[in-house]
Write a protein that holds these residues in place. Sequence first.
Motif, PDB file in Angstrom:
ATOM      1  N   ALA A   1      37.230  42.923  38.763  1.00  0.00           N
ATOM      2  CA  ALA A   1      37.904  42.443  38.931  1.00  0.00           C
ATOM      3  C   ALA A   1      39.258  41.445  38.148  1.00  0.00           C
ATOM      4  N   SER A   2      40.787  41.545  38.024  1.00  0.00           N
ATOM      5  CA  SER A   2      40.851  41.142  36.720  1.00  0.00           C
ATOM      6  C   SER A   2      42.306  39.579  37.548  1.00  0.00           C
ATOM      7  N   ALA A   3      42.816  39.056  37.432  1.00  0.00           N
ATOM      8  CA  ALA A   3      43.915  38.241  37.292  1.00  0.00           C
ATOM      9  C   ALA A   3      44.684  37.732  35.999  1.00  0.00           C
ATOM     10  N   LEU A   4      45.080  37.672  36.597  1.00  0.00           N
ATOM     11  CA  LEU A   4      46.528  37.237  35.385  1.00  0.00           C
ATOM     12  C   LEU A   4      48.076  36.271  35.579  1.00  0.00           C
ATOM     13  N   ALA A   5      48.613  35.661  34.843  1.00  0.00           N
ATOM     14  CA  ALA A   5      49.254  34.695  35.087  1.00  0.00           C
ATOM     15  C   ALA A   5      49.844  33.987  34.060  1.00  0.00           C
TER      16      ALA A   5
END
Length: 579
Positions: free
Chosen positions: A569-573
């Motif tokens: 799982a990945s998250a980006l800002a």
Amino acid sequence: MRQLRNRPALERAVAGVALLAGLAVAALPATVHAQAIGYDSAGAEDQSTAEPPPYKPAKSRKRGGKGIKRLEVTPYIEIDQILDAQLSPGNDVLTYTRAVAGVDAAVAGRNNGASVSVRYEHQFGWGRKAADGDAISGIARGYATVTPGLTVEAGGLATQATVDNGGSALPGGNVSTKSKTKIYSVYGGPSVATRAGDVNINANYRAGFTKVDHSNAYVAAPGSVAVDVFDKSVTQVADAEAGVAPGAVLPVGLAVAGSFYQEDISNLDQRARDMQARAMVTVPVGRTVQVVGALGYEDVEISSRDAVRDADGNPVIGSHGRYVTDKSVPRVLSYDVSGLTWDVAVMWRPSRRTSLSAHVGRRYGSTTYGGTLAYAPDDRSQLSISVYDNIGGFGGQLNRLIDQLPDDFEAVRDPVTGELTGCVATLEGNNCLSGALGSVRSSTFRARGVMASYSMRIGRLNAGLGMGYDRRKFIAAEGTVLAAANGVIDKNYWLAAYLSGPLGRNAGWATSAYANWLRTNDPLFGDVAGYGASASYYRLLTERLRATLAVGVDGATRDDPAIDDIWTASALAGLRYNF
């Protein structure tokens, strides 16, 4: 098995063509008419409305539209902070900072058209497990008119895939560049269309180059043969045709044509060559229906060399991780089919929004089927379906799919990884490339399959769906190191979708998903499946500055219980500035 003599002069010429192809693509994004029978121009007076070839997907022929001119160039820079969390089999959490520079461009005019999306990125890993890395990804397709009747077309693709030890290639994947393989493909060349009295004359030439940046030679067990992953190839395609339309001289149309296809693969000096000549008759059945019959002769050969052997007879693997080709031994044929070919096609075009063609015939020493359907019920939706059957290598197959893209599209990217998702957003023709992957074995193959794409605009929403099936039966010479691949069948069932829309004047959202199911009868390797989905939200902070939040999940599963499933799982800002 027959043996062929070396042809160093031709090989040097092929290398020169590859360089010219690269220079052409650097100037402008190509179309390859590889192994198409060419019914689209058989007796056609107006090439802008000609029927697409029976087993080549319909593609846009809107060369600049009705005088509409458009030029959009958007360079940008981007800075992102990314969190990558392994869900299975471990629980590592990695952090990256990514710097990006890219450009999206589109041009449309009466005499030219192109769409380009290219970006370069560098990742800075936080900690020892999060490695630094860089990548180039992009897609381009376009044409330019040099003089009336003479055009130059070109195209290219740069992407990454996750390649396992069995040669299976899955799109997408996690953020880390350590687990990814880089794939590049470019090609281009001229097309000529002219007339001599009532005779229409058409000719095309294309040259392409494809590279898979991956070290291979995975050995499943000591003493067993390694899986030879594709390295690079040069593709050449040429065809010419002359014919008269129905009613110009006779009630039926008449045409003669010839074509040449060759792909030179660096792995063990493989070569696939297909030469054919044919005569065609076009019989109008009604205002919207034509029947085309073709009779011809074809010569298809696939050859290679063996690997260098050590004192114990084992193949030698070089420092680059690939088999060392034994240039001292002559070529050995693995496929040699020649003789008469025939084909019968029915073409139906009830309107400019609908065209259907279907054909049956004999090629490659067996029965072959194919067809295309292009349907655009209105200006906001389109459906494209094609059935194909061809011979070549990984590079040639990738060139074919890039060729089928229209000139007017927008790239669809994963918001977290920045990679192309497998489809582009367009309302013209086929819009997916996912069928090009699946397997990156170096051996040549016969590919049969079907692919379909549907895209539409619903109000202010953009949506697209692509799906397909690709079956590759590999061909290799007995008695060589490639013999283990001979007869192996790899099947790729794939699905790709996207949906996006605005949220007011200054914000918007986008989602995308993909799935690949890869099946093989290779006893050394099992089946594998890959899945992924992502969602993003953006808001304009100023006219040119945009903030983005995105999340994604990717996974790969195998039928071998000894191999753990992989889920991330990945998250980006991030912030992006458009110039």
